[in-house]
Design an enzyme around this catalytic site. Structure first.
Site, PDB file in Angstrom:
ATOM      1  N   GLU A 249       0.811  -1.217   0.000  1.00  0.00           N
ATOM      2  CA  GLU A 249       0.000   0.000   0.000  1.00  0.00           C
ATOM      3  C   GLU A 249       0.847   1.272   0.000  1.00  0.00           C
ATOM      4  O   GLU A 249       0.551   2.244   0.698  1.00  0.00           O
ATOM      5  CB  GLU A 249      -0.986  -0.033   1.171  1.00  0.00           C
ATOM      6  CG  GLU A 249      -1.952  -1.203   1.064  1.00  0.00           C
ATOM      7  CD  GLU A 249      -2.882  -1.377   2.257  1.00  0.00           C
ATOM      8  OE1 GLU A 249      -2.704  -0.647   3.256  1.00  0.00           O
ATOM      9  OE2 GLU A 249      -3.773  -2.231   2.192  1.00  0.00           O
TER      10      GLU A 249
ATOM     11  N   GLU B 260      -7.118  -9.583  -2.783  1.00  0.00           N
ATOM     12  CA  GLU B 260      -7.803  -9.578  -1.481  1.00  0.00           C
ATOM     13  C   GLU B 260      -9.296  -9.309  -1.673  1.00  0.00           C
ATOM     14  O   GLU B 260      -9.869  -8.454  -1.004  1.00  0.00           O
ATOM     15  CB  GLU B 260      -7.198  -8.520  -0.554  1.00  0.00           C
ATOM     16  CG  GLU B 260      -5.698  -8.636  -0.332  1.00  0.00           C
ATOM     17  CD  GLU B 260      -5.145  -7.575   0.611  1.00  0.00           C
ATOM     18  OE1 GLU B 260      -5.948  -6.930   1.343  1.00  0.00           O
ATOM     19  OE2 GLU B 260      -3.916  -7.376   0.628  1.00  0.00           O
TER      20      GLU B 260
END
Length: 565
Positions: free
Chosen positions: A340, A442
């Protein structure tokens, strides 16, 4: 034969799951319109061009339309001037709209340009973005599905930060697809990318072909990785293990490899739980992704690491990456190296702008066979997050590559609320121009929605991912805990399916070749159309019987296997 006639025949042949050379035809012509509607155009561009390309679909319903300036109070705004804009009439509920345009700006070197749709009842804040530049043309691609019919709507492009710049657009296109047409296009890709024609030839020891030989074929494993996160709760839980291994051929550890899990206190490194989870993975011949080496969000960085500075922090991160990578060298197919990084930058703030480069360099040296991923959220889920637009993602990847990083994979988390399939597909199209494997890493649906809605939207996302030619794998974020899952569970604690679990089981069955039975023809041959993967085949002729296996991998031509009795 005319191209138009070829196009119709190609599409019809795919719908009947027959093998043709339609893939090559499809890839060489940017716009087909068949009796079943338009074929989706996967064309995308990420470079800024001196001259724009022609409009996709010849402009679709925007053909011959020029952008206009519109002053309107539509959507509750007080007489706002929209420029550049298109006025749209009679948008239909449930129709999939694919939008694209070439964009150039003046008044700034670059700017994030956002396309929006505004109607009387509902507005769509973002249906596509592009980082446009001065002096050249950039390609915006997106889309939308309207939730209610609209007799009057405005499609407009605006600078996302409200600075005054001039926006010029050309080659705009808006192509509608009915839901059936959208599904036909998905099935077209599944038939050409996820399946292949097979012909089995049966002969005797002298090479004479055998007609009437009984053939039984069973797919025993799948080529496409489809899996889920698991947690330490799977250890010692035989029902959970059996449920998982029956369905999935890929896994990712939810938290057990993260730094705060393996070294909660400085110097106290413990991989016991991860080792035990790997034993389950190996025992069931499941592949696993490595998630993650570093997480740029300081909230998920161990407190003792946050307390370090300068050389001490550098030493700690070096020890972390070397310890983890040496311990699990060649165990994991992927590594999410710096998780991220578009939203957070803890390590670069502390160690300088080259910290991420350093992470990737050491990871590649430590495990050169692992695919190194850039894993990020809100890339395909939405285009409203200015930190992680598709062009921002691509720009960061290219920046790392220019620094010498071996960047091998595109990781898209996929934490959706209400998905926008045309936007999702358009973003995948742009990412596909990089030529790297794309994984949805995810996937889940927000628990702010009910379980039935989660199942409906999950199916949309999974179908979109599986049917995109550049998506190489899909992982769900559905690790089961006694108190539930991160956002979406597939089962209850007794492994009884919830609605999302029913969706997964339905698609797993749909995307697998069922048991195939038949007899060889007068040529001693039997043909079928199967999903890529491993197969076992039993052939019986009179009193003779042979068992064999074969692998079905991707390819444009029919695959031929010879079996001798």
């Amino acid at each position: 034969m005319t191209h138009a006639r070829v196009q119709v025949l190609v599409m019809k042949s795919f719908l009947h799951a027959l093998w043709t050379h339609g893939t090559r035809i499809y890839n060489h012509y940017s716009f087909f319109y068949t009796a079943d509607g338009p074929l989706y155009d996967y064309t995308a561009y990420t470079e800024c061009k001196g001259q724009p390309e022609k409009a996709l679909y010849n402009g679709g319903i925007l053909k011959d339309d020029e952008p206009v300036s519109v002053k309107s109070s539509i959507g509750g705004s007080a007489n706002v001037v929209f420029w550049p804009a298109f006025i749209l009439h009679n948008l239909t509920q449930g129709t999939y709209y694919s939008f694209s345009s070439w964009v150039k700006i003046q008044g700034a070197e670059s700017a994030l340009i956002k396309a929006s749709l505004i109607s009387q009842d509902v507005s769509y804040d973002c249906i596509g973005t592009v980082i446009a530049k001065q002096g050249c043309w950039s390609f915006l691609k997106g889309g939308f599905v309207v939730t209610s019919p609209s007799s009057f709507s405005i499609l407009t492009l605006q600078n996302s930060d409200d600075k005054q710049i001039d926006i010029e657009i050309t080659s705009a296109s808006l192509q509608p697809f009915t839901e059936q047409q959208w599904r036909i296009n998905q099935q077209h890709i599944i038939n050409t990318q996820r399946k292949r024609a097979v012909t089995i030839h049966v002969s005797d020891e002298h090479g004479d072909k055998l007609q009437g030989a009984a053939i039984n074929i069973e797919q025993v494993s799948k080529d496409f990785p489809f899996g889920s996160a698991i947690a330490k709760t799977i250890l010692g839980n035989l029902p959970y293990q059996n449920w998982f291994a029956k369905r999935f051929n890929a896994a990712v550890f939810e938290n057990e490899l993260k730094w705060y899990a393996t070294e909660p206190d400085q110097g106290q490194v413990n991989y016991t739980i991860a080792d035990n989870m790997l034993e389950f993975i190996r025992a069931n011949q499941i592949i696993a992704r490595g998630h993650n080496i570093f997480w740029e969000d300081p909230k998920y960085t161990p407190q003792w690491v946050r307390d370090l500075t300068g050389p001490e922090l550098q030493s700690a991160v070096n020890s972390r990456i070397q310890s983890l990578m040496n311990k699990y060298k060649e165990e994991f197919i992927h590594w999410d190296v710096s998780n991220e990084m578009l939203h957070f930058d803890f390590y670069e703030q502390q160690l300088g702008p080259n910290a991420t480069l350093h992470f990737y360099e050491i990871a590649h040296m430590s495990d050169p066979l692992a695919t190194l991923f850039m894993n990020e959220f809100n890339v395909v889920e939405t285009c409203s997050d200015v930190n992680s637009t598709v062009d921002t993602y691509i720009s960061r990847m290219r920046e790392l590559e220019r620094g010498g990083v071996s960047m091998d994979g595109i990781g898209l988390e996929g934490h959706f609320t209400i998905p926008n399939p045309p936007l999702m597909r358009a973003i995948l199209d742009k990412l596909a121009t990089l030529g790297l494997p794309i994984w949805l890493t995810e996937v889940d649906i927000s628990n702010t929605l009910g379980q039935e809605a989660q199942a409906i939207y999950l199916e949309e996302v999974l179908r979109e991912g599986f049917s995109h030619p550049s998506v190489n794998g899909i992982m769900l974020w559905t690790a089961l805990h006694p108190n539930g899952c991160y956002r979406m569970c597939l089962t209850d604690n007794n492994f009884q399916n919830l609605p999302a679990g029913d969706t997964v089981d339905k698609l797993l069955k749909e995307w697998q070749t069922g048991e195939v039975q038949g007899q060889t023809d007068e040529h001693g041959s039997y043909s079928f159309y199967g999903f890529l993967g491993e197969y076992k085949v039993n052939v019986k002729y009179n009193s003779r019987r042979v068992n064999s296996t074969f692998s079905l991998c991707g390819g444009d031509e029919s695959k031929h296997y010879n079996i001798q009795l």
